[in-house]
Design an enzyme around this catalytic site. Structure first.
Site, mmCIF file in Angstrom:
data_model
loop_
_atom_site.group_PDB
_atom_site.id
_atom_site.type_symbol
_atom_site.label_atom_id
_atom_site.label_comp_id
_atom_site.label_asym_id
_atom_site.label_seq_id
_atom_site.Cartn_x
_atom_site.Cartn_y
_atom_site.Cartn_z
ATOM 1 N N LYS A 178 38.120 56.500 -18.414
ATOM 2 C CA LYS A 178 38.987 56.978 -18.008
ATOM 3 C C LYS A 178 39.688 55.040 -17.399
ATOM 4 O O LYS A 178 39.403 55.024 -16.497
ATOM 5 C CB LYS A 178 38.167 57.303 -16.613
ATOM 6 C CG LYS A 178 39.128 58.150 -15.759
ATOM 7 C CD LYS A 178 40.463 58.051 -15.472
ATOM 8 C CE LYS A 178 40.722 57.367 -14.487
ATOM 9 N NZ LYS A 178 42.083 56.902 -14.312
ATOM 10 N N GLU A 253 34.244 44.867 -9.850
ATOM 11 C CA GLU A 253 35.561 44.185 -9.693
ATOM 12 C C GLU A 253 36.567 44.101 -9.289
ATOM 13 O O GLU A 253 36.781 45.123 -9.547
ATOM 14 C CB GLU A 253 35.520 43.691 -11.204
ATOM 15 C CG GLU A 253 34.419 43.611 -12.603
ATOM 16 C CD GLU A 253 33.831 42.302 -12.004
ATOM 17 O OE1 GLU A 253 34.217 41.383 -11.569
ATOM 18 O OE2 GLU A 253 32.819 41.671 -12.711
ATOM 19 N N CYS A 287 43.465 39.699 -10.472
ATOM 20 C CA CYS A 287 42.796 40.038 -9.873
ATOM 21 C C CYS A 287 42.432 38.569 -8.880
ATOM 22 O O CYS A 287 42.187 37.882 -8.074
ATOM 23 C CB CYS A 287 41.499 40.515 -10.160
ATOM 24 S SG CYS A 287 41.070 40.169 -11.389
ATOM 25 N N GLU A 388 45.433 41.428 -0.301
ATOM 26 C CA GLU A 388 45.871 41.142 -1.768
ATOM 27 C C GLU A 388 47.203 42.200 -1.447
ATOM 28 O O GLU A 388 47.702 43.254 -1.602
ATOM 29 C CB GLU A 388 44.847 41.942 -2.698
ATOM 30 C CG GLU A 388 45.032 41.593 -4.180
ATOM 31 C CD GLU A 388 44.589 42.293 -4.816
ATOM 32 O OE1 GLU A 388 43.964 43.801 -4.895
ATOM 33 O OE2 GLU A 388 44.037 41.803 -6.072
HETATM 34 P P1 NAD Z 1 43.258 51.041 -8.500
HETATM 35 O O1 NAD Z 1 41.689 50.561 -7.310
HETATM 36 O O2 NAD Z 1 43.930 52.354 -8.257
HETATM 37 O O3 NAD Z 1 42.568 52.585 -9.313
HETATM 38 C C1 NAD Z 1 41.645 51.373 -10.726
HETATM 39 C C2 NAD Z 1 41.185 52.862 -11.522
HETATM 40 O O4 NAD Z 1 40.033 53.529 -10.260
HETATM 41 C C3 NAD Z 1 42.402 53.818 -12.296
HETATM 42 O O5 NAD Z 1 41.752 54.192 -13.653
HETATM 43 C C4 NAD Z 1 42.212 54.621 -10.952
HETATM 44 O O6 NAD Z 1 42.542 56.510 -11.942
HETATM 45 C C5 NAD Z 1 40.904 55.249 -10.979
HETATM 46 N N1 NAD Z 1 41.093 55.517 -9.397
HETATM 47 C C6 NAD Z 1 41.838 55.539 -8.762
HETATM 48 N N2 NAD Z 1 41.448 56.678 -7.604
HETATM 49 C C7 NAD Z 1 39.279 56.583 -7.578
HETATM 50 C C8 NAD Z 1 38.570 57.522 -7.398
HETATM 51 N N3 NAD Z 1 38.883 58.223 -6.237
HETATM 52 N N4 NAD Z 1 37.810 58.140 -8.144
HETATM 53 C C9 NAD Z 1 37.474 57.503 -9.691
HETATM 54 N N5 NAD Z 1 38.165 56.409 -9.881
HETATM 55 C C10 NAD Z 1 39.637 56.333 -8.999
HETATM 56 O O7 NAD Z 1 43.769 49.623 -8.728
HETATM 57 P P2 NAD Z 1 44.307 49.350 -10.186
HETATM 58 O O8 NAD Z 1 45.771 49.482 -9.148
HETATM 59 O O9 NAD Z 1 44.342 50.190 -10.780
HETATM 60 O O10 NAD Z 1 44.712 48.252 -10.280
HETATM 61 C C11 NAD Z 1 44.630 46.645 -9.515
HETATM 62 C C12 NAD Z 1 43.316 46.275 -8.603
HETATM 63 O O11 NAD Z 1 42.311 45.711 -9.929
HETATM 64 C C13 NAD Z 1 43.725 45.277 -7.494
HETATM 65 O O12 NAD Z 1 43.135 45.447 -6.481
HETATM 66 C C14 NAD Z 1 42.860 43.826 -8.563
HETATM 67 O O13 NAD Z 1 42.559 42.821 -8.113
HETATM 68 C C15 NAD Z 1 41.699 45.087 -9.440
HETATM 69 N N6 NAD Z 1 41.254 43.676 -10.297
HETATM 70 C C16 NAD Z 1 40.374 43.265 -10.452
HETATM 71 C C17 NAD Z 1 39.879 42.818 -11.673
HETATM 72 C C18 NAD Z 1 38.361 41.957 -11.412
HETATM 73 O O14 NAD Z 1 37.475 41.747 -12.096
HETATM 74 N N7 NAD Z 1 37.932 41.807 -10.484
HETATM 75 C C19 NAD Z 1 40.419 42.533 -12.503
HETATM 76 C C20 NAD Z 1 41.519 43.238 -12.971
HETATM 77 C C21 NAD Z 1 41.938 43.984 -11.893
#
Ligand code: NAD
Length: 495
Positions: A178, A253, A287, A388
């Site tokens: 997804k 992550e 991240c 963050e």
């Molecule tokens: P997000 O948590 O808003 O969304 C991530 C994914 O989760 C998307 O595909 C979204 O549609 C899905 N999602 C949202 N709600 C959900 C639910 N209730 N159930 C299942 N799936 C759901 O994050 P974002 O804004 O897309 O990305 C930015 C974040 O990602 C930042 O916090 C960043 O630090 C983190 N990140 C972490 C790493 C790592 O390796 N640690 C790498 C890249 C990004």
């Protein structure tokens, strides 16, 4: 919504399909702030079709009959196809997430290495023969879990797909991906390469859509055995709680608030570049962003001056131009969030020494651009130092000595990464040991390799991606006991 825009399709059971509801939403180009394609709005029914397809592919047919070397061969082929198409995939990612073409094409050129690495590892997962205290020949098998879900954020879509898909397939699982609702296009193009590489239908499926409508039913589906998630800590905590209801495995992550620590003995020219790489590369949307810069008191003024001088030369503009250094923020909600955090920091009493708002430069057009921003006068208890931002916003904090640097660095709920700039060998090792982070970089920043485990301490996550241990996240261990005793022991006593 403009019906004239190209309509993408999801990929389920080896076919490109429309969403069951027939609904779509717009995906925006952050550089123009205009929609450029329509993404299928997947829902529970689409998730059901995809998970059933993945379950069938795991249970019957060609995929479970492949041996580990054959799975490795398919992964290697997939890596080669990604290499051939890296530029095209990189350009698609830029269109959706506005990150620099130089960054995304470098990521896509590197992505094949992850497939090659896990291709090679596929047939090197060995169990053990265990000498026990019983009359038995006892050994272990590592077996795949079944259907795995991969939930992907918008900042590096295909790289983060590779980190999950490569070990999952090497281990013999099937997967439903997804992607983020903001960046589905490159993942839907990539799946054509999965098909071309020869993976049987149903082994990899893609359901697009919003988190609440497509992600949530995927996490909750009873046939999904594991959820591999990269995204925000807020969503990660919710997914962890949902997965717990069915005792599903998870790897998370999540976010970070990483300290980048500059000691007075550092090579300051390199440390300035490292501070910039930590926060302004990828417009701060990584991240591992080094969003808290800790600088030793006796070089503080000199260092901040050098840093501002260097960062102020960053070229903003069209992310497709190879000389652009800072592109737009990926989506409108994130753009507003970054600007809100700038206001919050100003309200907390910080001093703005660079940027501090929207970028209103002609080369930024109508895009969602934020000026590279540096705040001094930051205290570690402030929200700008604890939460963050995920944007080009840096807080600089002074420290007196090693003790204080460690105390400030660790005083945060996250623990994804940390940077240290020093020429002192003793300090290198003691800081690496004392910092609470899954990755510590010394005299470098943002280095990542397929060979090296990556993941978070504290609330930055659970589990590790990359390196040999990553494949264990997609396997379960079975112990097999074969009695060598002539006679069955007393059946009423545990044997
Ligand atoms: P997000 O948590 O808003 O969304 C991530 C994914 O989760 C998307 O595909 C979204 O549609 C899905 N999602 C949202 N709600 C959900 C639910 N209730 N159930 C299942 N799936 C759901 O994050 P974002 O804004 O897309 O990305 C930015 C974040 O990602 C930042 O916090 C960043 O630090 C983190 N990140 C972490 C790493 C790592 O390796 N640690 C790498 C890249 C990004």
């Amino acid at each position: 919504m403009s019906e004239s825009l190209p309509k993408l399709q999801m990929y389920i059971d080896g076919e490109f399909v429309d969403p069951t509801t027939g609904d779509y939403f717009e995906s925006f180009d952050p550089y123009t702030a205009k929609p450029w394609c329509l993404v299928p709005r997947g829902t529970e029914d689409d998730v059901e079709r995809a998970v059933q397809a993945a379950h069938r592919a795991f249970s019957d047919g060609e995929w479970p009959a492949f041996n580990a070397s054959q799975r490795g061969e398919l992964l290697r082929k997939l890596g080669e196809l990604v290499a051939e198409n890296a530029q095209m995939l990189g350009e698609l990612e830029v269109k959706d997430n506005g990150k620099l073409l130089s960054e995304m094409s470098a990521q896509l050129k590197y992505a094949p290495s992850f497939y090659y690495y896990f291709a090679g590892l596929a047939d090197k997962i060995e169990g053990a023969v265990i000498p026990t205290d019983k009359a038995s020949f006892t050994y272990t098998l590592h077996e795949p879990l079944g259907v795995c879900a991969a939930i992907i954020p918008w900042n590096s879509p295909l790289l983060l797909v590779a980190w999950k898909l490569a070990p999952a397939l090497a281990a013999g699982n099937t997967m439903v991906i997804k992607p983020s609702e903001y960046t589905s296009a490159s993942v839907l193009e990539f799946i054509k390469l999965v098909e071309k590489a020869g993976f049987p239908k149903g082994v990899v499926n893609i359901v697009t859509g919003y988190g609440s409508e497509a992600g949530e039913p995927l996490v909750k589906h009873p046939l999904v055995q594991k959820v591999a998630f990269t995204g925000s800590s807020f969503t990660g905590a919710h997914i962890y709680a949902e997965a717990a209801k069915d005792i599903k495995r998870v790897s998370l992550e999540l976010g970070g608030k990483s300290p980048n620590i500059v000691f007075a003995d550092a090579n300051l020219e390199n440390a300035v570049k490292g501070a910039v790489a930590g926060i302004f590369a990828a417009t701060g949307q990584t991240c591992v962003a080094g969003s808290r810069l800790l600088v030793q008191e006796n070089i503080y003024d000199e260092f901040v001056e050098k840093l501002v001088a260097f960062a102020s030369t960053a070229k903003m503009g069209n992310p497709m131009n190879l000389d652009t250094q800072v592109g737009p923020v990926t989506n409108l909600p994130q753009y507003k969030k970054v600007l809100d955090y700038i206001d919050i920091a100003k309200g907390e009493g910080v001093e703005t020494v660079l940027g501090g708002g929207k970028a209103e430069r002609p080369e930024c057009g109508d895009g969602w651009f934020v000026e590279p921003t540096i705040f001094t006068g930051v205290r570690n208890g402030m929200r700008i130092a604890q939460e963050e931002v995920f944007g080009p916003v840096l807080g600089v904090i002074p420290f007196a000595d090693d003790e204080e640097a460690v105390a400030i660095a660790n005083d945060v709920m996250f623990g994804l990464a940390a940077g240290v700039w020093t020429e002192d060998i003793r300090r290198t090792f003691t800081m690496a040991k004392r910092l609470q982070a899954g990755t510590v970089w010394v005299n470098t920043y943002r280095a990542v390799s397929y060979t090296t485990p990556f993941g978070g301490y504290k609330r930055s996550g659970l589990g590790r991606e990359l390196g040999q241990e990553a494949i264990l996240e997609y396997l379960q261990t079975k112990s097999v006991w074969i009695s060598t005793a002539e006679e069955m022991a007393n059946p009423f006593v545990v044997g």
